[in-house]
Enzyme design. Structure first.
Site, PDB file in Angstrom:
ATOM      1  N   LYS A   1      -5.738  10.346  13.910  1.00 41.76           N
ATOM      2  CA  LYS A   1      -6.760   9.520  13.176  1.00 41.76           C
ATOM      3  C   LYS A   1      -7.286   8.425  13.803  1.00 41.76           C
ATOM      4  O   LYS A   1      -8.300   8.163  13.625  1.00 41.76           O
ATOM      5  CB  LYS A   1      -6.174   9.225  11.800  1.00 41.76           C
ATOM      6  CG  LYS A   1      -6.012  10.376  10.687  1.00 41.76           C
ATOM      7  CD  LYS A   1      -5.177   9.787   9.501  1.00 41.76           C
ATOM      8  CE  LYS A   1      -5.815   8.990   8.722  1.00 41.76           C
ATOM      9  NZ  LYS A   1      -5.347   8.694   7.197  1.00 41.76           N
TER      10      LYS A   1
ATOM     11  N   SER B   1       3.385   6.777  11.552  1.00 44.81           N
ATOM     12  CA  SER B   1       4.667   5.889  11.210  1.00 44.81           C
ATOM     13  C   SER B   1       5.870   6.016  12.228  1.00 44.81           C
ATOM     14  O   SER B   1       6.717   5.040  12.154  1.00 44.81           O
ATOM     15  CB  SER B   1       5.228   6.636   9.979  1.00 44.81           C
ATOM     16  OG  SER B   1       4.272   6.452   8.918  1.00 44.81           O
TER      17      SER B   1
ATOM     18  N   GLU C   1      24.512   3.438   8.843  1.00 45.07           N
ATOM     19  CA  GLU C   1      23.534   2.740   7.895  1.00 45.07           C
ATOM     20  C   GLU C   1      23.931   3.487   6.203  1.00 45.07           C
ATOM     21  O   GLU C   1      24.957   4.193   6.183  1.00 45.07           O
ATOM     22  CB  GLU C   1      21.977   3.430   7.965  1.00 45.07           C
ATOM     23  CG  GLU C   1      21.576   2.736   9.260  1.00 45.07           C
ATOM     24  CD  GLU C   1      20.328   3.450   9.760  1.00 45.07           C
ATOM     25  OE1 GLU C   1      19.526   2.665  10.567  1.00 45.07           O
ATOM     26  OE2 GLU C   1      19.667   4.369   9.179  1.00 45.07           O
TER      27      GLU C   1
ATOM     28  N   HIS D   1      11.712   1.315   0.407  1.00 46.30           N
ATOM     29  CA  HIS D   1      12.828   0.768   1.215  1.00 46.30           C
ATOM     30  C   HIS D   1      13.026  -0.493   0.535  1.00 46.30           C
ATOM     31  O   HIS D   1      12.307  -1.324   0.065  1.00 46.30           O
ATOM     32  CB  HIS D   1      12.298   0.294   2.520  1.00 46.30           C
ATOM     33  CG  HIS D   1      13.240   0.388   3.436  1.00 46.30           C
ATOM     34  ND1 HIS D   1      13.910  -1.112   3.764  1.00 46.30           N
ATOM     35  CD2 HIS D   1      13.684   0.882   4.652  1.00 46.30           C
ATOM     36  CE1 HIS D   1      14.766  -0.943   4.702  1.00 46.30           C
ATOM     37  NE2 HIS D   1      14.490   0.274   5.318  1.00 46.30           N
TER      38      HIS D   1
ATOM     39  N   ARG E   1      19.481   3.876  -0.379  1.00 44.15           N
ATOM     40  CA  ARG E   1      18.345   3.270  -0.781  1.00 44.15           C
ATOM     41  C   ARG E   1      17.713   3.051  -2.088  1.00 44.15           C
ATOM     42  O   ARG E   1      17.254   2.056  -2.453  1.00 44.15           O
ATOM     43  CB  ARG E   1      17.135   3.717   0.415  1.00 44.15           C
ATOM     44  CG  ARG E   1      17.503   3.104   1.840  1.00 44.15           C
ATOM     45  CD  ARG E   1      16.309   4.019   2.576  1.00 44.15           C
ATOM     46  NE  ARG E   1      16.390   3.586   4.081  1.00 44.15           N
ATOM     47  CZ  ARG E   1      15.918   4.094   5.079  1.00 44.15           C
ATOM     48  NH1 ARG E   1      15.089   4.686   4.622  1.00 44.15           N
ATOM     49  NH2 ARG E   1      16.188   3.554   6.255  1.00 44.15           N
TER      50      ARG E   1
ATOM     51  N   HIS F   1       8.023   3.448   0.757  1.00 42.39           N
ATOM     52  CA  HIS F   1       8.570   3.662   2.318  1.00 42.39           C
ATOM     53  C   HIS F   1       8.182   5.061   2.999  1.00 42.39           C
ATOM     54  O   HIS F   1       8.102   5.667   4.114  1.00 42.39           O
ATOM     55  CB  HIS F   1       9.874   3.353   2.447  1.00 42.39           C
ATOM     56  CG  HIS F   1      10.527   3.630   4.206  1.00 42.39           C
ATOM     57  ND1 HIS F   1      10.035   2.689   4.878  1.00 42.39           N
ATOM     58  CD2 HIS F   1      11.477   3.956   4.516  1.00 42.39           C
ATOM     59  CE1 HIS F   1      10.628   2.990   6.103  1.00 42.39           C
ATOM     60  NE2 HIS F   1      11.757   3.706   5.615  1.00 42.39           N
TER      61      HIS F   1
ATOM     62  N   GLU G   1       6.994  14.194   8.006  1.00 39.70           N
ATOM     63  CA  GLU G   1       7.052  13.727   6.331  1.00 39.70           C
ATOM     64  C   GLU G   1       6.207  14.276   5.584  1.00 39.70           C
ATOM     65  O   GLU G   1       6.295  14.161   3.936  1.00 39.70           O
ATOM     66  CB  GLU G   1       6.809  12.275   6.538  1.00 39.70           C
ATOM     67  CG  GLU G   1       7.217  11.535   5.117  1.00 39.70           C
ATOM     68  CD  GLU G   1       6.812  10.183   5.307  1.00 39.70           C
ATOM     69  OE1 GLU G   1       6.676   9.435   4.155  1.00 39.70           O
ATOM     70  OE2 GLU G   1       6.570   9.544   6.518  1.00 39.70           O
TER      71      GLU G   1
ATOM     72  N   ARG H   1      16.139  10.579   0.521  1.00 36.93           N
ATOM     73  CA  ARG H   1      16.343  10.761   1.729  1.00 36.93           C
ATOM     74  C   ARG H   1      17.475   9.730   2.421  1.00 36.93           C
ATOM     75  O   ARG H   1      17.497   8.354   2.016  1.00 36.93           O
ATOM     76  CB  ARG H   1      15.009  10.262   2.667  1.00 36.93           C
ATOM     77  CG  ARG H   1      15.029  10.613   4.137  1.00 36.93           C
ATOM     78  CD  ARG H   1      13.879  10.253   4.901  1.00 36.93           C
ATOM     79  NE  ARG H   1      13.502   8.761   4.674  1.00 36.93           N
ATOM     80  CZ  ARG H   1      13.902   7.848   5.805  1.00 36.93           C
ATOM     81  NH1 ARG H   1      14.676   8.283   6.733  1.00 36.93           N
ATOM     82  NH2 ARG H   1      13.560   6.489   5.634  1.00 36.93           N
TER      83      ARG H   1
END
Length: 542
Positions: A34, A41, A119, A244, A290, A351, A375, A386
């Site tokens: 684009k 991302s 994480e 997020h 998250r 997010h 995605e 996720r």
């Protein structure tokens, strides 16, 4: 202008470029971006890539962690498929030249000497990373490889409009319904061009820009999801939008993310009174998934009236913080925040889009010769939420899966003869304000009514506004020449409608979808799948 390729890939992030490199020895490939090649991302991903890389970890443990995070809606076959290919995906990146951080003085039992972090949701350290800019390192390496590949042509500033299907052919009756490429707006020439292909891959990223506050770049407008829907493909689980928990809250900081890896290395969340609050919400505290952390921050902000919460890593050694998070340190310092001494103001932000175009493990959609990866696609890996750092892993694995399927197919005829784009009945717009106004209105009411906490009343309000905007934009689209802003708005309205309709169908709170009217889980987890009106679904999805 008509261009003919074996494969056209819409999107230039990790998923699209991985597929392109795998296809290049066998076929001529066009990659459409684009904007600039690195505008998606991928380059903004900070934390890293989840994969089982050391002996103390296991494939089953990674699978189990992912299933728990997905709140009952992961497809176990898809989870296993992706996780089992994690080590090979990382090895491929290393062979391409990605320089991941090494562990100081440490070599893992199986020979890896890379630093692994942990994480939220992960039971082991399994996040391989390049400082706190993993996505940037991956994107840079893939870009360099693709630009040096003679069988790949990259077209920057090319905005896809629609998938070309049988109705766009000069002789539509000679084919079963299938994808034949894409119509594309060439921004540099300000004209619509036809990219005809034997196979088309959508790798356009997510739709987080449908919300007012987002960690994503401006290009994340759900293009692939909307294009596939208009072409007749199912979409699944669009109500699961990940917020997020920790986006930097500062008037001069646009969409700057504070990686979850910082909490993995000991950072804690504090409220208006300076006290930690995550243990009041979950025993895993800052390392909870998250969705839990984002709702906790949202709740504390509403409870105390604070505009933001604070992330605190000042108790860690300054050299450790700077060496592990150099980009965050430099960026925050430029705004007057020394993260080794000052707490970081944070808010949740849209997010990641966990739902998307329904595909099989070969990346095929319902429309023959149309693939979706990354995605914009729904594999079943993420379920209702996720888990951190599984996204780049999915891009790599599914990019290879799509390429493998295309290479091994023996039913790929030559590109069909496609009708040229017809602009004979439209004019240039003299009301561009309509586009900018509708864009702002859409993102505001999606944030207010379809955000972190939802209700039936809020969703009904959003649906009424989506319907009004959709009608207005449809009329506008039919009367004026296309622009990039109009195309993105058209796609955002389509995706907003899919999100709202999916959210209205789910009468429970699960994973990322939390509704105050139905706070409990239903006994049986069921996916939310929307089917385009009047289309028979093919059986080509494996």
């Amino acid at each position: 202008m008509k261009r003919i390729y074996d494969v056209v890939i819409v999107g230039s992030g990790a998923a699209g470029l991985t597929a392109a490199l795998k296809l290049a020895p066998h076929m001529r490939v066009a990659v459409l971006s684009k904007g600039e090649m690195s505008g998606g991302s991928t380059r903004w991903a900070q934390g890293g890539i989840a994969a089982v890389l050391e002996a103390t970890d296991s494939i089953q443990s990674h699978i189990d962690d992912t299933l728990v995070a997905g709140a009952g809606l992961c497809g176990e076959e898809a989870v296993r498929f992706v996780v089992e290919r994690g080590r090979d995906a990382i090895s491929s990146l290393i062979n391409l030249g990605v320089e991941f951080d090494k562990a100081s003085g440490l070599t893992h039992e199986d020979g890896y000497d890379y630093h692994l972090t942990r994480e939220g949701g992960h039971s082991h350290r399994r996040i391989i990373h390049a400082a706190d800019a993993t996505g940037q390192a991956v994107q840079k390496t893939l870009n360099e490889r693709v630009l040096n590949e003679p069988h790949i042509d990259v077209y920057e500033n090319h905005v896809a409009i629609d998938v070309i299907t049988n109705r766009h052919l000069e002789k539509p009756g000679t084919y079963n319904d299938q994808a034949h490429g894409v119509y594309v707006l060439n921004m540099d020439k300000n004209r619509v061009e036809t990219f005809s292909a034997r196979a088309t891959i959508l790798a356009t990223g997510g739709a987080a820009r449908v919300y007012l506050y987002s960690s994503n770049p401006d290009a994340s407008t759900g293009d692939g999801i909307a294009m596939a829907w208009r072409a007749g493909c199912r979409v699944t689980n669009m109500e699961f939008n990940q917020f997020h928990p920790t986006c930097l809250y500062h008037p001069d900081a646009k969409t700057f993310l504070i990686t979850e890896a910082m909490r993995g290395e000991g950072a804690v969340l504090r409220g208006k009174d300076g006290n930690r609050f995550m243990l009041d919400y979950d025993e895993r505290a800052e390392l909870a998934p998250r969705d839990i952390v984002a709702r906790a921050i949202d709740s504390e902000m509403k409870r105390t009236g604070a505009e933001n919460m604070w992330l605190d890593i000042t108790h860690k050694d300054a050299d450790f913080v700077i060496s592990h998070f150099p980009n965050i340190y430099r960026h925050c310092l430029s705004l007057g925040i020394d993260i080794t001494k000052d707490q970081i103001p944070v808010v949740p932000a849209a997010h990641y889009t966990c739902g998307g175009v329904h595909i099989g493990l070969n990346a095929r959609t319902d429309l023959d010769r149309l693939y979706a990866i990354g995605e914009c696609a729904h594999t079943g890996l993420h379920g209702a939420n996720r888990m951190a750092s599984n996204s780049l892993l999915e891009c790599l694995v599914m990019g290879n899966a799509a390429a493998d399927d295309i290479i091994n197919r023996d039913d790929m005829p030559s590109p069909a003869t496609v009708r040229h784009w017809d602009e004979s009945m439209v004019t240039d717009s003299d009301e561009e304000v309509v586009v900018s106004h509708n864009w702002k209105e859409l993102r505001r009411f999606m944030w207010d009514y379809v955000g972190i906490v939802r209700t039936d009343k809020r969703l009904a309000r959003a649906k009424r506004r989506v319907d009004l905007l959709a009608n207005e934009i449809h009329e506008y689209y039919g009367n004026f020449r296309v622009t990039a802003d109009l195309l993105e708005l058209r796609n955002l309205v389509t995706v907003a409608d899919l999100i709202v309709r999916s959210a209205q169908m789910r009468k429970e709170s699960r994973g990322l979808h939390y509704t105050a009217d139905y706070p409990d889980l239903l006994d049986k987890p069921v996916e939310t799948t929307l089917i385009p009106f009047g289309r028979a679904i093919s059986d080509q999805i494996a």
